[in-house]
Design an enzyme around this catalytic site. Structure first.
Site, PDB file in Angstrom:
ATOM      1  N   ARG A 108       5.267  11.141  -5.308  1.00 36.23           N
ATOM      2  CA  ARG A 108       5.363  10.357  -6.558  1.00 36.23           C
ATOM      3  C   ARG A 108       6.285  11.138  -7.487  1.00 36.23           C
ATOM      4  O   ARG A 108       6.002  12.282  -7.834  1.00 36.23           O
ATOM      5  CB  ARG A 108       3.991  10.203  -7.204  1.00 36.23           C
ATOM      6  CG  ARG A 108       4.093   9.798  -8.669  1.00 36.23           C
ATOM      7  CD  ARG A 108       2.772   9.398  -9.262  1.00 36.23           C
ATOM      8  NE  ARG A 108       2.322   8.126  -8.711  1.00 36.23           N
ATOM      9  CZ  ARG A 108       1.365   7.384  -9.256  1.00 36.23           C
ATOM     10  NH1 ARG A 108       0.753   7.780 -10.360  1.00 36.23           N
ATOM     11  NH2 ARG A 108       1.001   6.245  -8.700  1.00 36.23           N
ATOM     12  N   HIS A 135       7.017   0.709  -6.476  1.00 37.86           N
ATOM     13  CA  HIS A 135       5.648   1.172  -6.175  1.00 37.86           C
ATOM     14  C   HIS A 135       5.119   0.374  -4.970  1.00 37.86           C
ATOM     15  O   HIS A 135       4.219  -0.456  -5.101  1.00 37.86           O
ATOM     16  CB  HIS A 135       4.754   0.977  -7.412  1.00 37.86           C
ATOM     17  CG  HIS A 135       3.487   1.772  -7.388  1.00 37.86           C
ATOM     18  ND1 HIS A 135       3.146   2.627  -6.360  1.00 37.86           N
ATOM     19  CD2 HIS A 135       2.456   1.851  -8.285  1.00 37.86           C
ATOM     20  CE1 HIS A 135       1.972   3.184  -6.622  1.00 37.86           C
ATOM     21  NE2 HIS A 135       1.539   2.723  -7.778  1.00 37.86           N
ATOM     22  N   GLN A 138       1.205   0.229  -3.813  1.00 35.53           N
ATOM     23  CA  GLN A 138       0.396  -0.586  -4.722  1.00 35.53           C
ATOM     24  C   GLN A 138       0.546  -2.066  -4.371  1.00 35.53           C
ATOM     25  O   GLN A 138      -0.441  -2.797  -4.285  1.00 35.53           O
ATOM     26  CB  GLN A 138       0.847  -0.349  -6.176  1.00 35.53           C
ATOM     27  CG  GLN A 138       0.122  -1.212  -7.180  1.00 35.53           C
ATOM     28  CD  GLN A 138      -1.344  -0.831  -7.343  1.00 35.53           C
ATOM     29  OE1 GLN A 138      -1.655   0.320  -7.566  1.00 35.53           O
ATOM     30  NE2 GLN A 138      -2.245  -1.800  -7.218  1.00 35.53           N
ATOM     31  N   ASP A 230       1.159  -5.227 -16.278  1.00 37.11           N
ATOM     32  CA  ASP A 230       1.197  -3.767 -16.174  1.00 37.11           C
ATOM     33  C   ASP A 230       1.490  -3.216 -17.565  1.00 37.11           C
ATOM     34  O   ASP A 230       1.871  -3.972 -18.472  1.00 37.11           O
ATOM     35  CB  ASP A 230       2.297  -3.362 -15.164  1.00 37.11           C
ATOM     36  CG  ASP A 230       2.349  -1.862 -14.913  1.00 37.11           C
ATOM     37  OD1 ASP A 230       1.354  -1.157 -15.199  1.00 37.11           O
ATOM     38  OD2 ASP A 230       3.393  -1.373 -14.410  1.00 37.11           O
ATOM     39  N   CYS A 270      -2.332  -3.150 -11.718  1.00 36.73           N
ATOM     40  CA  CYS A 270      -2.315  -1.961 -10.851  1.00 36.73           C
ATOM     41  C   CYS A 270      -3.171  -0.834 -11.412  1.00 36.73           C
ATOM     42  O   CYS A 270      -3.626   0.028 -10.672  1.00 36.73           O
ATOM     43  CB  CYS A 270      -0.888  -1.488 -10.650  1.00 36.73           C
ATOM     44  SG  CYS A 270      -0.024  -1.141 -12.198  1.00 36.73           S
ATOM     45  N   ARG A 298      -6.359   0.094  -2.266  1.00 33.44           N
ATOM     46  CA  ARG A 298      -5.352   1.144  -2.083  1.00 33.44           C
ATOM     47  C   ARG A 298      -5.775   2.044  -0.921  1.00 33.44           C
ATOM     48  O   ARG A 298      -4.952   2.438  -0.089  1.00 33.44           O
ATOM     49  CB  ARG A 298      -5.205   1.987  -3.365  1.00 33.44           C
ATOM     50  CG  ARG A 298      -4.622   1.274  -4.569  1.00 33.44           C
ATOM     51  CD  ARG A 298      -3.149   0.978  -4.411  1.00 33.44           C
ATOM     52  NE  ARG A 298      -2.336   2.161  -4.173  1.00 33.44           N
ATOM     53  CZ  ARG A 298      -1.874   3.000  -5.102  1.00 33.44           C
ATOM     54  NH1 ARG A 298      -2.146   2.780  -6.377  1.00 33.44           N
ATOM     55  NH2 ARG A 298      -1.122   4.034  -4.772  1.00 33.44           N
TER      56      ARG A 298
HETATM   57  N1  NVA Z   1       4.525   0.987 -14.308  1.00 30.44           N
HETATM   58  C1  NVA Z   1       3.499   2.000 -14.283  1.00 30.44           C
HETATM   59  C2  NVA Z   1       2.691   1.898 -13.028  1.00 30.44           C
HETATM   60  C3  NVA Z   1       1.566   2.896 -12.937  1.00 30.44           C
HETATM   61  C4  NVA Z   1       0.797   2.792 -11.665  1.00 30.44           C
HETATM   62  C5  NVA Z   1       4.142   3.375 -14.408  1.00 30.44           C
HETATM   63  O1  NVA Z   1       5.139   3.626 -13.725  1.00 30.44           O
HETATM   64  O2  NVA Z   1       3.649   4.183 -15.196  1.00 30.44           O
HETATM   65  N1   CP Z   2      -1.978   2.234  -9.741  1.00 28.51           N
HETATM   66  C1   CP Z   2      -1.699   3.533  -9.595  1.00 28.51           C
HETATM   67  O1   CP Z   2      -0.779   3.945  -8.878  1.00 28.51           O
HETATM   68  O2   CP Z   2      -2.551   4.353 -10.268  1.00 28.51           O
HETATM   69  P1   CP Z   2      -2.407   5.916 -10.473  1.00 28.51           P
HETATM   70  O3   CP Z   2      -1.245   6.143 -11.409  1.00 28.51           O
HETATM   71  O4   CP Z   2      -3.723   6.343 -11.071  1.00 28.51           O
HETATM   72  O5   CP Z   2      -2.146   6.562  -9.149  1.00 28.51           O
END
Ligand code: NVA
Ligand code: CP
Length: 310
Positions: A108, A135, A138, A230, A270, A298
């Site tokens: 990540r 992502h 997800q 989101d 998500c 997940r």
């Molecule tokens: N769009 C959000 C998704 C988190 C799972 C982010 O990138 O922070």
């Molecule tokens: N939805 C998701 O990826 O959550 P986290 O940021 O907690 O991993």
């Protein structure tokens, strides 16, 4: 159709064929059942997954780590600053070294190209656990959740309301690969990237999905089977938070907006949610909300992904 994902990386849903996506769902379902009934499923006995996190995480971290453990392997967590990457060791060198110890890497991070580069130089599968662009894990879990709830994907109407971000991008890929019609409502300047919309339009030629990118949240949600949102400011955009709150104000998913959806619509997110911003408690905690089933999936879907790739 039998397909072989062994040894491949998962960087984008757009790289997967429809058959590969369905193979992931079939294995997810079987692994979910085995976990429920207590049947042993050590498909990755003795294997090690490295997990590189340059951004925070609750769901991704815990579901991958618990997942590899349930498959008989172990997970190794690297937080921001743990690896020599932080001190400018190159991504190719890191990829080659980690490939000598591990059986797979989940990463990540911010820049999507870093993940592409890591996968290019690694001789083991690399799994994208979120970048600024995409992502995919997800969204595979999201589509699996929709399939469980609605028993089908093709022809459903999916409404995404809010920022045209990494989630919107992977949803465009996932819906257009599986025949889901997707309507995205975002304010001007915050729409999904053209390159991703073009990918979706191309996929739609064979899947039959209808793709719509518009301004109006009511039009997007009208007769929708799924309503999704989101956060307005993603990880790394915290300094824009106040500005975005003003811009996205009329994009809140609340009781008034979901009145336009089908009566049996499901609400998805998500997570993490900023309750009171992009979604109200009333919607997030309503009987239509499936957000915690979605989070649970997940685990099952990523176990399938790891088992197929590693
Ligand atoms: N769009 C959000 C998704 C988190 C799972 C982010 O990138 O922070
Ligand atoms: N939805 C998701 O990826 O959550 P986290 O940021 O907690 O991993």
């Amino acid at each position: 159709m039998a397909v072989n994902l062994a040894g491949k990386s998962l960087i984008s849903i757009n790289d997967l064929t429809q058959e590969e996506i369905w193979q992931i769902f079939e294995l997810s379902s079987s692994l979910k059942f085995k976990l429920m009934t207590g049947e042993e499923h050590h498909l990755l006995r003795g294997k090690t997954l490295g997990m590189i996190f340059s951004k925070p995480s609750t769901r991704t971290r815990v579901s991958f780590e618990v997942g590899i453990y349930q498959l008989g392997g172990i997970g190794m967590y690297f937080g921001p600053g743990d690896l020599q990457l932080k001190r400018s060791e190159s991504i190719p060198d890191t990829a080659k070294v980690l490939s000598r110890y591990l059986n797979g890497i989940m990463i990540r991070t911010f820049d999507h190209q870093d993940v592409v580069e890591l996968a290019k130089y690694a001789s083991i599968p690399v799994i994208n656990g979120l970048t600024d662009l995409l992502h995919p894990c997800q969204v595979l879990a999201d589509l699996f959740t929709i399939l469980e709830k609605k028993k089908t994907l093709k022809g459903l109407k999916f409404a995404y309301v809010g920022d045209g971000n990494n989630m919107a991008h992977s949803l465009l890929h996932g819906c257009s690969k599986t025949g889901v019609n997707i309507s995205i409502a975002s304010p001007e300047g915050y729409k999904p990237l053209k390159q991703i919309v073009d990918n979706a339009m191309e996929n739609a030629k064979s899947s039959g999905s209808k793709i719509e990118i518009i301004d109006d949240p009511v039009k997007a949600v009208k007769d929708a089977d799924i309503v999704y949102t989101d956060v307005w400011a993603s990880m790394g955009q915290e300094s824009e938070s106040d500005k975005r709150k003003k811009i996205f104000k009329s994009y809140q998913v609340n009781s008034n907006l979901v009145k336009h959806a089908k009566e049996d619509y499901i609400f998805m997110h998500c997570l993490p949610a900023h309750r009171g911003d992009e979604v109200t408690d009333e919607v997030a905690d309503s009987p239509n909300s499936v957000i915690f089933d979605e989070a649970e999936n997940r685990l099952h879907v990523q176990k399938a992904i790891m088992a197929l790739l590693m």
